[in-house]
Every structure is written in C-alpha cells, then in structure tokens.
Design a protein around this motif. Structure first.
Motif, PDB file in Angstrom:
ATOM      1  N   ALA A  54      35.323  56.630  39.352  1.00  0.00           N
ATOM      2  CA  ALA A  54      35.933  55.435  40.112  1.00  0.00           C
ATOM      3  C   ALA A  54      35.874  54.139  39.798  1.00  0.00           C
ATOM      4  O   ALA A  54      36.430  53.038  40.165  1.00  0.00           O
ATOM      5  CB  ALA A  54      35.700  55.555  41.703  1.00  0.00           C
ATOM      6  N   ASP A  55      34.925  53.777  38.664  1.00  0.00           N
ATOM      7  CA  ASP A  55      34.798  52.269  38.122  1.00  0.00           C
ATOM      8  C   ASP A  55      36.091  52.016  37.353  1.00  0.00           C
ATOM      9  O   ASP A  55      36.639  52.744  36.774  1.00  0.00           O
ATOM     10  CB  ASP A  55      33.528  52.271  37.281  1.00  0.00           C
ATOM     11  N   PRO A  56      36.624  50.665  37.639  1.00  0.00           N
ATOM     12  CA  PRO A  56      37.877  50.335  37.235  1.00  0.00           C
ATOM     13  C   PRO A  56      37.461  49.999  35.720  1.00  0.00           C
ATOM     14  O   PRO A  56      36.423  49.468  35.263  1.00  0.00           O
ATOM     15  CB  PRO A  56      38.129  49.147  37.920  1.00  0.00           C
ATOM     16  N   VAL A  57      38.517  50.396  34.910  1.00  0.00           N
ATOM     17  CA  VAL A  57      38.543  50.135  33.169  1.00  0.00           C
ATOM     18  C   VAL A  57      39.134  48.764  33.168  1.00  0.00           C
ATOM     19  O   VAL A  57      38.691  47.876  32.362  1.00  0.00           O
ATOM     20  CB  VAL A  57      39.185  51.155  32.624  1.00  0.00           C
ATOM     21  N   ILE A  58      40.134  48.336  33.866  1.00  0.00           N
ATOM     22  CA  ILE A  58      40.973  47.228  33.707  1.00  0.00           C
ATOM     23  C   ILE A  58      40.455  46.313  35.073  1.00  0.00           C
ATOM     24  O   ILE A  58      40.635  46.895  36.241  1.00  0.00           O
ATOM     25  CB  ILE A  58      42.332  47.306  33.653  1.00  0.00           C
ATOM     26  N   THR A  59      39.901  45.280  34.838  1.00  0.00           N
ATOM     27  CA  THR A  59      39.591  44.333  35.960  1.00  0.00           C
ATOM     28  C   THR A  59      40.510  43.205  36.230  1.00  0.00           C
ATOM     29  O   THR A  59      41.585  43.174  35.339  1.00  0.00           O
ATOM     30  CB  THR A  59      38.112  43.523  35.609  1.00  0.00           C
TER      31      THR A  59
END
Length: 135
Positions: A54-59
């Motif tokens: 669930a951690d975003p790769v693109i901020t």
C-alpha cells in the motif's frame, strides 16, 4: 545411461530451487526467517524484508502538470529562436507535438510556442489551422 543421469540431476536441481524459492515466509513490514528441508537440500532464508504494497511508489512531489500539445494539420517551420523569420532550422510534418509550456507573443501579435524536436527545443509560430490541446 548418460541421458538418464543428466535428467535425474536436472530434476533434482529444479526441486531444490523450488524448495528454496518457497522457503521464504512473506510477512509485511518485518523480517522473515524460515528454514526448510527437503530430501535433497537444506535451504535457509534470513533477513528478507518485504515492503507494504500500500506504500505509494509515486509521491505527490513527483507529479508535474502536463504541458499543452499542438496538433499540426500542415507542414510547419520551426526556428531555434523565437520570432526568427530567417531560414527555418527544419520542418515539422502534420503531427501532434509536445510543448515545453513556454508561450510568447511577438510584436505582430503572433503566438510562438516552444516545442520539442529531434534537434532539441525549438520555436514554432502556431498556425491558425493548428489545434492546441490544453490539459
């Protein structure tokens, strides 16, 4: 006989690779340590860290607004400097071109836009037959 021995060795190798691949226990955000034994080999996996999917790769800081595109309907000259009516640096055929977003107006009121070409960035005087697509 050699073929049978080669086949047996290959099957044993595939079994040990499969046992090694399935030995790692998948846990989210922690370190996993698992020891698995098979008839041929002993495989140990330690220190494997798995990220939370669930951690975003693109901020949000990575996202930049899109620049306008121009649909050219006829062959258009491009120049290396804005307002240069001298010999053009090249010609663009009818196509969709991406712009850098820089827009200038000359003394005659013509709109010039900086576009990307195979020679780098260049300027085109936007023809009246072109369509400008703003995102």
């Amino acid at each position: 006989m050699k073929k049978l021995a080669s086949l047996t060795v290959a099957m044993g190798l595939m079994a040990s690779i499969a046992a090694t691949a399935s030995a790692a226990e998948v846990t989210t955000g922690t370190t996993a340590t698992t020891k698995t034994t098979s008839s041929d080999a002993v495989a140990t996996v330690t220190g494997a860290t798995y990220l939370n999917p669930a951690d975003p790769v693109i901020t949000p800081a990575d996202i930049k607004p899109a620049t306008p595109q121009i649909i050219l309907t006829k062959t258009t000259a491009f120049h290396l400097s804005m307002g240069s009516m001298a010999t053009p640096a090249g010609w663009l055929s009818a196509q969709t071109v991406d712009t850098t977003g820089v827009i200038m107006k000359d003394a005659m009121g013509n709109e010039w836009r900086e576009v990307y070409t195979w020679l780098g960035t260049a300027w085109i005087k936007v023809p009246s037959s072109a369509y400008v697509i703003n995102p």
